[in-house]
Design an enzyme around this catalytic site. Sequence first.
Site: not given
Ligand code: ADE
Length: 228
Positions: A12, A78, A151, A172-173, A196
């Site tokens: 990243e 995501g 997720i 997540m951050e 995603d």
């Molecule tokens: N970062 C990228 N895709 C993610 C997802 N599906 N869940 C949590 N963090 C992510």
Amino acid sequence: MRLGIISALAEEQHGLIEALQSPYKLVHGMREYTGGKLWEIDAVCVLSRIGKVAAAMTASILVEKFGVTHIVFTGVAGSGDKNVKVGDIVVAEELVQHDFDASPLFPQFEIPLTGLSRFATDTALTQRLATAAAQTTRVHRGLIASGDQFIGKLTQIQGLKAAFPDLLAVEMEGAAVAQVCFELGIPFAIIRTISDNANDNAAVDFMHFIKTVASRYAYEVIENFCKA
Ligand code: ADE
């Protein structure tokens, strides 16, 4: 201005370390901080590792040990909305910790003793990032939710969307950085490229995306941001 640039994973932040002029390195607390000039801006780049605690620690150290005055987090996320597609960028206006629940003592999602469940990003930094990102791809602005969970199930993302109808992305951050910056009075912004759809295919899409596209986007956007 001294700008702290955080990403969770090396992919990243690919290319940014190499772009730093007169770089210096310092290892602290299992992280390598690289400072220098990034297109005329005094910057410190670091990988936070994954999750809210890792991100909170990294943001705190950037401020307290490296004296950064502003923070930008760049990474992938995501999708949290059907109009937000893989390859689009989401620039956060607000962040929430979707896994925080101190009820019944405090309302679900509220961070105790702040009275807040959503933390707002800095308007000027956010505008500058969104403008920089729009030169690369389609940009959305709004709510990002963070938690210590990848997720990767349709039912999970549907549950989050039910709790936060205006949700655009999950990661997540970001919300951890937001809380630290709120408490320390540091202007910050969060930018995420969608890797995603946070559904049953998320893990495979994520792995593919970070290997192919993620790095190029981060570099382009930060370059445009610094030159602006
Ligand atoms: N970062 C990228 N895709 C993610 C997802 N599906 N869940 C949590 N963090 C992510």
